[in-house]
Design an enzyme around this catalytic site. Sequence first.
Site, PDB file in Angstrom:
ATOM      1  CB  SER A  62      -0.898   0.011   1.233  1.00 50.26           C
ATOM      2  OG  SER A  62      -0.100   0.154   2.406  1.00 50.26           O
ATOM      3  CG  ASP A 109      -4.151  -2.715  -1.690  1.00 50.78           C
ATOM      4  OD1 ASP A 109      -4.993  -2.897  -2.581  1.00 50.78           O
ATOM      5  OD2 ASP A 109      -4.343  -2.999  -0.499  1.00 50.78           O
ATOM      6  CG  HIS A 110      -7.204   0.419  -2.085  1.00 50.27           C
ATOM      7  ND1 HIS A 110      -8.447   0.464  -2.658  1.00 50.27           N
ATOM      8  CD2 HIS A 110      -7.195  -0.692  -1.307  1.00 50.27           C
ATOM      9  CE1 HIS A 110      -9.164  -0.571  -2.246  1.00 50.27           C
ATOM     10  NE2 HIS A 110      -8.422  -1.290  -1.426  1.00 50.27           N
ATOM     11  CG  ASP A 144      -9.777   2.752  -5.095  1.00 52.31           C
ATOM     12  OD1 ASP A 144     -10.819   3.015  -5.734  1.00 52.31           O
ATOM     13  OD2 ASP A 144      -9.774   2.509  -3.877  1.00 52.31           O
ATOM     14  CD  GLU A 174     -12.418  -0.384  -4.817  1.00 54.16           C
ATOM     15  OE1 GLU A 174     -13.272  -0.358  -3.920  1.00 54.16           O
ATOM     16  OE2 GLU A 174     -11.209  -0.490  -4.579  1.00 54.16           O
ATOM     17  CD  GLU A 182      -6.458  -2.242   3.688  1.00 54.44           C
ATOM     18  OE1 GLU A 182      -6.305  -3.355   4.223  1.00 54.44           O
ATOM     19  OE2 GLU A 182      -6.717  -2.096   2.493  1.00 54.44           O
ATOM     20  CG  HIS A 226     -10.538  -2.118   3.507  1.00 56.12           C
ATOM     21  ND1 HIS A 226     -10.560  -0.933   2.799  1.00 56.12           N
ATOM     22  CD2 HIS A 226     -10.044  -3.042   2.648  1.00 56.12           C
ATOM     23  CE1 HIS A 226     -10.096  -1.131   1.589  1.00 56.12           C
ATOM     24  NE2 HIS A 226      -9.786  -2.408   1.461  1.00 56.12           N
ATOM     25  CG  HIS A 264     -10.301  -4.798  -2.608  1.00 52.19           C
ATOM     26  ND1 HIS A 264      -9.153  -4.117  -2.244  1.00 52.19           N
ATOM     27  CD2 HIS A 264     -10.209  -4.999  -3.944  1.00 52.19           C
ATOM     28  CE1 HIS A 264      -8.417  -3.906  -3.312  1.00 52.19           C
ATOM     29  NE2 HIS A 264      -9.033  -4.438  -4.363  1.00 52.19           N
ATOM     30  CG  ASN A 286      -6.866  -7.496  -1.818  1.00 51.26           C
ATOM     31  OD1 ASN A 286      -6.568  -8.250  -2.750  1.00 51.26           O
ATOM     32  ND2 ASN A 286      -6.705  -6.192  -1.890  1.00 51.26           N
ATOM     33  CB  ILE A 287      -6.114 -11.876   3.518  1.00 49.43           C
ATOM     34  CG1 ILE A 287      -6.379 -12.263   4.968  1.00 49.43           C
ATOM     35  CG2 ILE A 287      -4.783 -12.372   3.035  1.00 49.43           C
ATOM     36  CD1 ILE A 287      -7.820 -12.535   5.242  1.00 49.43           C
ATOM     37  CG  ASP A 288      -3.683  -5.497   5.635  1.00 51.60           C
ATOM     38  OD1 ASP A 288      -2.615  -5.996   6.042  1.00 51.60           O
ATOM     39  OD2 ASP A 288      -3.910  -4.274   5.695  1.00 51.60           O
ATOM     40  CB  THR A 289      -7.918  -6.775   9.138  1.00 51.71           C
ATOM     41  OG1 THR A 289      -8.161  -5.606   8.356  1.00 51.71           O
ATOM     42  CG2 THR A 289      -8.218  -6.473  10.588  1.00 51.71           C
TER      43      THR A 289
END
Length: 358
Positions: A62, A109-110, A144, A174, A182, A226, A264, A286-289
Amino acid sequence: MYKILDIIKPGVLNSDETKIIFSLAKKNKFAIPAINCISTDSINSALEAASKERSPIIIQFSYGGSEFMSGLGLQKKGHRNAIIGSISGAKHVHLISKYYNVPVILHTDHCDFNHLPWINGLLKEGGKFFKRYGRPLFSSHMIDLSKENIQKNIHISSEYLKKLTYLNMILEMELGCTGGEEDGIDNTNINKKLLYTDTKDIHFAFNKLNKISDNFIIAASFGNIHGVYKPGKIQLKPSILKKAQKYISLVNKLPKNPLNFVFHGGSGTDISDIKKSINYGVVKFNIDTDIQWNYWKGVLDFYLNNKKHLKSQLGTKVGESEPNKKYYDPRVWLRNAQKYSIKYLKKIFTILNSHNKL
């Protein structure tokens, strides 16, 4: 299904290789996990997990993660910190991923309208890299512009698609907004209608972009948010993806599921919704948290299990002069964080059905 490494070499992929993997994903009902990384430590964790599970992986940076990668003490004007950090992380992935024997889709990312100079800087450096090596620095970039009107979104995305196609890269764009917050992008109070993308907008985007190149994927919103929330707060509607695929396939006289979709806000999602989305053409998840939480849990548990050794440099149950260095050495507790992340990723690879594909 033949193994991916039979036809694609490990390392950072170009668009041709990426599209092969996406095609295999749709055909064999799996999605590739996209992991936000902020350091060589988190990059290595993702690669180790992918190597152990024999899965392709998407490593993405990001804007804020890229700034962190270059060091928050670095004071460069404009967007230079993010550009430098992204390049630094990319070069590490290029070097190390081959040794893990993993094919990597390297992604940013974004990137909203105000941060486009970040991507412009990366494309400038990417052009130099491509000229020298014949391969792209990144596999793909995400533009995005979901908060802009659809015409502006598609017009600008089209211009970037031309540039990325020339460098043998993929564009992610997007349509509709991912809710929540996020990395400085706050959509917590947006109109809920924007969380659900209209089929006509998806069709419009597909037609415009496809005239230029098929080097694109679409993050269409179907209630994605998110972060992690209590059950019932998020109203996912994967049927939006199904409807769009059917409509475009029918109107454009194309085979089933002609689009490559992106999911997302994957953390905390019900497994049934994940399976549905994969059936409807999601190839990137997408996997982050949840990764952040498991990484922290590794540090926390290490402390709780060893806190008597972590309050001073000297003094253990053996004696007051005994050193505690082997407990507070960053390589020890960071490794525990890595192990927790890897364990969680093993679960994700299984849910997404991407394991044992190499």
